[in-house]
Design a protein around this motif. Structure first.
Motif, PDB file in Angstrom:
ATOM      1  N   GLY A   1       0.816  -1.207   0.000  1.00  0.00           N
ATOM      2  CA  GLY A   1       0.000   0.000   0.000  1.00  0.00           C
ATOM      3  C   GLY A   1       0.846   1.251   0.000  1.00  0.00           C
ATOM      4  N   SER A   2       1.952   1.233  -0.696  1.00  0.00           N
ATOM      5  CA  SER A   2       2.922   2.326  -0.634  1.00  0.00           C
ATOM      6  C   SER A   2       3.280   2.823  -2.033  1.00  0.00           C
ATOM      7  CB  SER A   2       4.189   1.858   0.085  1.00  0.00           C
ATOM      8  OG  SER A   2       3.911   1.452   1.403  1.00  0.00           O
ATOM      9  N   GLY A   3       3.795   4.049  -2.060  1.00  0.00           N
ATOM     10  CA  GLY A   3       4.258   4.626  -3.313  1.00  0.00           C
ATOM     11  C   GLY A   3       3.170   4.862  -4.330  1.00  0.00           C
ATOM     12  N   ASN A   4       1.932   5.000  -3.866  1.00  0.00           N
ATOM     13  CA  ASN A   4       0.826   5.292  -4.772  1.00  0.00           C
ATOM     14  C   ASN A   4       0.679   6.810  -4.940  1.00  0.00           C
ATOM     15  OD1 ASN A   4      -0.215   2.457  -5.001  1.00  0.00           O
ATOM     16  ND2 ASN A   4      -0.471   2.740  -2.791  1.00  0.00           N
ATOM     17  N   VAL A   5       0.206   7.223  -6.119  1.00  0.00           N
ATOM     18  CA  VAL A   5       0.122   8.653  -6.429  1.00  0.00           C
ATOM     19  C   VAL A   5      -1.222   8.975  -7.063  1.00  0.00           C
ATOM     20  CG1 VAL A   5       1.111  10.573  -7.716  1.00  0.00           C
ATOM     21  CG2 VAL A   5       2.608   8.820  -6.787  1.00  0.00           C
TER      22      VAL A   5
END
Length: 998
Positions: A303-307
């Motif tokens: 759930g990381s590095g989403n934009v």
């Protein structure tokens, strides 16, 4: 305005504005210490105000409005809040919470590592030979710094400059104002943080919004005079880049960044109120810049590095209009320019200028990009409207220059290698300028807008790329890319008055671009869905009147482009690297139309339009399962009305000249070699044309429609794939459509005079050649194709009832649907087969003059060449009736040439098709050969006797012995020349000399 002059204004604005913006940025950031970490909250709203050189005239006296130059800022409030939430390293206020948040961070980190490893394992199950992806070069784990909020940031940067200058209001008096004002303001807020190795860390919410408001150069008169002259420029910037990371993190390094650039311009307007005069001759320009680039990482995270990047460029103008109510208004010249840029670029993958860059390799639910991007200029400018008054825009030779440039977002990339549900892209760029300019309307008055020149460019988004090699449901890309226009310009209307409008325009609109992905040795990865839509929609160069006069004149050059090609690659994948394209190109245009009711109207329009949606498509599914398949449904449907004159008890003239090129999709390539349900192509291109032009219709008046039409409509292209050594692979299924519906060069007159004239050149192409192979395959390399061409045209017909109608039409129609089909493969395994069923129908009604108590004349030429899969149409029904003498009848087409009679059996072939010989039916007795009647019943001896039925008597030789005489019957007369009475009947030469149907 000349091109060099308007470019000069733009150059001066950009040069001076950027210099001022640089000074403002330096001033805004001069107290920032780069060695000191920023706080978790950074909010700022600035409202600089510049009020200068305005005047009010009343009771015979002009009063200059006091000047105000002031900055209003939220800094006193937000500064205290920001300081209160500074990290422990600066204030120590939250030091006691650090052990708790640190423990939470550590626990979340462990959970994250487990989730990331799960995503990596899922990827490895898909690709057992996958190697871990290297750590990004610019990534680093966040070191503990006592920050209880774990590097999460919220930043708000809003800039609202207000410029009010050069306005003149005459209220029971006269006022004049002249200005040369310039206003610039800039504020920059960069966000740099990290949540690498943490839980719920390093997330950023960053809002940048530049909203300059310009109210300048307006002249208003109410029982007085208001006159405004001069110039005003304005530039505002609320910018900042975002950089963070969520590598090895859980719910970390995510970014939400709305970026708005929305200049609002109200300038150069003239308003004449009751018994007043308003005048403006003013040059205004406004620029807005917002946001920056975005970079983060989700490598080995969960759930990381989403934009989510949301750049919006929305320049709005209400400028250079003239309006009057029982008064007078005048805008002899001037200009209004509003530009907006949202987002910025940095060097990214392979040095490509990039808006968003992230990754989600070896991760779970990471590295996703969602980016709605909008470039939507809005314009209401250069219009003239009058009610019981007089309003004029333009000096008779030139008029206002209008310009807008809107840019939002750009190229974005991510990855999801060896991951699960990561590296996904959802892309929705939209560029749709909405504009109404250079309209003239008079209601019991005069409204004239003349000589406007509009130059607009709108660009949203760009290309995208992602990589899901070795992933599970990774690196999929969905992109919807609408591009178009919504416009009304160069129109004149009169209602018991006079109205005129004239304008020229240059417009360039584009959205999105190439979409690329990979899904090698993956499952459900690297798939692409593209929905590019190009719709130039507009009405221009038209005139309408009711008990008045209305005229419109306009010329344009327009380029609208949506999306680009799609390319996805896969080897050894499962449900991967499939591509679906649904491009639509539909110019919707009405121009060069005159319509009147008990009045006079004229419309003239010229267009050079290019509309493009999508591009080529490529899918690779070698040695894959349900991989590398390609579906394409490209539609190109230019729909236009132009060169029409329609009048009722009045005069109506319409003239249109159109050059249109509409393209949807392109060449398709795929491969499914060694795969199962792989490399198949399903396509349904449609290249259509729907138009009415060069027609005139009148009831009790005068009307004329004249048009020149050159249109090209193309959908899809050739298709090539390969299914060698595959199962249900490399097949092509196509249904190509090519409908053409046109009505042109016709004239209809009832108690009036009417003329319709048109020159038509239409070229359409739907689909193309198909090539595949199914060698050593099963149900592979087959081609199933249904090309359909349907042409319906009505042109060059004249109908008159109690009037005169003249129709002139020149038609050149060329169309190709489908093409050659080439394949190879063993038929025993249902491979390498071709089933192609072309259908072609051409129905044309032309060159028909029909006059009832009137005069009708028609003159046409026709050259039509249409092919369906390299074959001529099976049905070709031209219906024409050139002018005939009173005794003439129309000729019908040769049905033997138009109906598909070939292939039907002749009577001579029936003996071979039916078993009627004695050898075929030995159970039946043979029949004698019958050469003449009567027949001797003795020849029927082979028939079995029927009990109880008497023998038939033998008939005498009637022909030999003659007929018996009937008793009492008189002999028939032998002289028949004078048997019936004679009369003098006039000769009918047409009947005496020829056939009724010759």
């Amino acid at each position: 305005m000349q091109t060099w002059a308007k470019r000069g204004i733009q150059t001066a604005l950009v040069t001076g504005g950027l210099l001022m913006l640089g000074t403002g940025i330096a001033s805004a950031d001069e107290n920032v210490n780069p060695d000191t970490p920023a706080g978790p909250l950074d909010l700022n709203a600035s409202i600089p105000i510049d009020i200068s050189k305005n005047a009010i005239g009343t009771l015979g006296k002009q009063v200059d409005v006091p000047e105000i130059k002031k900055d209003i800022s939220t800094e006193p409030v937000t500064g205290l809040l920001n300081k209160a939430l500074d990290p422990v390293s600066r204030t120590g206020a939250l030091r006691a919470a650090s052990p708790v948040t640190g423990a939470v961070n550590g626990l979340a980190g462990k959970v994250t590592d487990a989730a990331g490893q799960t995503g990596q394992r899922i990827g490895q199950l898909t690709n057992k030979e996958a190697a871990p992806v290297g750590e990004p070069a610019d990534d680093r784990r966040a070191e503990p710094d006592g920050d209880a909020l774990m590097g999460n940031k919220v930043a708000g940067n809003v800039v609202v400059p207000i410029q009010i200058t050069g306005n003149a209001i005459g209220l029971l008096g006269n006022a004049s104002a002249d200005s040369d004002s310039m206003q610039t303001y800039a504020h920059r807020t960069d966000v740099h943080t990290s949540g690498a190795g943490g839980g719920v860390s390093g997330n950023a919410v960053s809002l940048d919004w530049a909203l300059p408001v310009q109210i300048a150069g307006n002249g208003i008169g109410v029982a007085g005079r208001g006159r405004a002259t001069g110039s005003a420029t304005q530039a505002a910037a609320a910018t900042g880049n975002v950089s963070t990371s969520g590598s090895h993190g859980g719910l970390s390094g995510n970014v939400v960044s709305p970026q708005g650039a929305t200049p609002v311009q109200i300038s150069g307007n003239a308003i004449g109120g009751i018994l007043g005069h308003g005048e403006s001759n003013f040059d205004a320009a406004s620029d807005a810049f917002s946001g920056g680039w975005i970079r983060t990482h989700g490598w080995r995270g969960a759930g990381s590095g989403n934009v989510a990047g949301v750049p919006v460029a929305l320049p709005l103008k209400l400028s250079d209009n003239a309006a009057s109510l029982v008064g007078d208004s005048d805008v002899p010249c001037g200009s209004s320019i509003a530009n907006a840029t949202a987002g910025d670029l940095r060097p990214g993958m392979a040095g490509t200028p990039t808006y968003i860059n992230t990754d989600g390799d070896d991760s779970f639910l990471s590295g996703t990009v969602a980016q709605p991007q909008a470039a939507v200029p809005g314009t209401l400018a250069g219009n003239a409207a009058s009610v019981i008054g007089n309003s004029v825009v333009g000096d008779g030779m030139t008029g206002p220059f209008l310009g807008s440039d809107a840019t939002a977002g750009g190229f974005s990339s991510t990855t999801g290698q060896n991951s699960a549900i990561s590296g996904t892209i959802v892309d929705a760029p939209a560029a749709v300028p909405a504009e109404v300019f250079c309209l003239g309307a008079g209601v019991v008055g005069n409204g004239h807008a003349r000589g406007c020149d509009n130059d607009v460019a709108a660009t949203a988004g760009g290309a995208t790329y992602t990589n899901g090699n070795g992933g599970f449901l990774a690196a999929n890309d969905v992109s919807a890319q609408p591009a178009g226009t919504a416009e009304l310009f160069g129109v004149g209307t009169g209602l018991v008055g006079k109205g005129s409008g004239s304008a020229t325009e240059t417009k360039d609109v584009s959205t999105g671009g190439y979409n690329g992905s990979q899904g090698n040795e993956s499952a459900g990865s690297g798939n692409i869905v593209q929905v590019p839509v190009s719709v130039p929609g507009e009405v221009f160069g038209t005139g309408g009147s009711v008990l008045g006069e209305g005229s419109g004149e306009a010329a344009e050059t327009k380029r609208v482009s949506s999306g680009g090609g799609g390319n996805t690659q896969d080897d050894h994948g499962t449900v991967s690297a499939n591509l679906l394209q649904v491009p639509l190109s539909t110019p919707l245009q009405a121009y060069g139309i005159g319509g009147s009711l008990i009045g006079r109207s004229a419309g003239s329009g010229i267009t050079d339009t290019t509309s493009t949606a999508g591009g080529t498509g490529n899918a690779n599914g070698k040695r894959g399962l349900a991989a590398g398949n390609l579906g394409a449904l490209p539609l190109s449907v230019p729909t236009q009305l132009h060169g029409l004159g329609v009048g009722g008890l009045g005069e109506a003239l319409g003239a249109g000249q159109g050059t249109t090129e509409s393209t949807a999709g392109g060449r398709l390539t795929a491969t499914g070699e060694g795969g199962a349900i792989a490399g198949n192509i399903i396509e349904g291109p449609g290249a259509a044309v729907a138009q009415a032009f060069g027609n005139g219709a009148v009831l009790g008046g005068l009307a004329a429609g004249d048009a020149s039409n050159d249109v090209q409509s193309t959908a899809g292209g050739s298709a090539e794939t390969n299914g060698d050594r595959g199962a249900i692979a490399g097949n092509i299924v196509g249904a190509e459509l090519m409908p053409i519906a046109q009505v042109f060069g016709n004239a209809v007159s009832v108690l009036g005079l009417d003329q319709g004239g048109a020159v038509n050149t239409v070229t359409t192409n739907s689909g193309g050649d198909k090539t595949t192979s199914g060698m050593d395959g099963t149900i592979s390399g087959d081609i199933f194709d249904l090309p359909l061409a349907a042409i319906a045209q009505v042109f060059g017909d004249a109908i008159s009832v109690g009037g005169a109608a003249n129709a002139i039409a020149d038609n050149d129609t060329f169309g190709t649907v489908g093409g050659a089909a080439t394949t190879s493969g063993p038929s025993r395994s249902l491979s390498g087969g071709v089933m192609e069923v072309p259908v072609g129908v051409v129905a044309q009604v032309f060159d028909i003059p029909l006059g009832l108590l009137g005069v009708a004349h028609a003159s046409t030429t026709n050259d039509t060449d249409v092919e369906a899969a390299d074959q001529q149409p099976q049905v070709d029904l031209p219906i024409s009736m050139p002018e005939l003498p009173a005794t003439g009848l129309p000729s019908l087409p040769d049905m033997g040439q138009t109906l598909p009679l070939t292939g039907l059996p002749f009577l001579s072939d029936m003996r071979q098709m039916m078993p009627l010989t004695p050898a075929d039916r030995a159970d039946l007795p043979s029949l004698p050969q019958v050469s003449a009647l009567p027949v001797d019943p003795s020849g029927l001896g082979n028939l079995a006797s029927l009990s109880g039925v008497p023998d038939l008597p033998v008939l005498p030789d009637l022909l030999g012995s003659g007929l018996p005489q009937l008793p009492g019957a008189p002999a028939l007369p032998t002289d028949t020349a004078n048997l019936l009475p004679q009369a003098d009947v006039p000769a009918m030469s047409a009947l005496d000399s020829g056939s009724l149907f010759g």
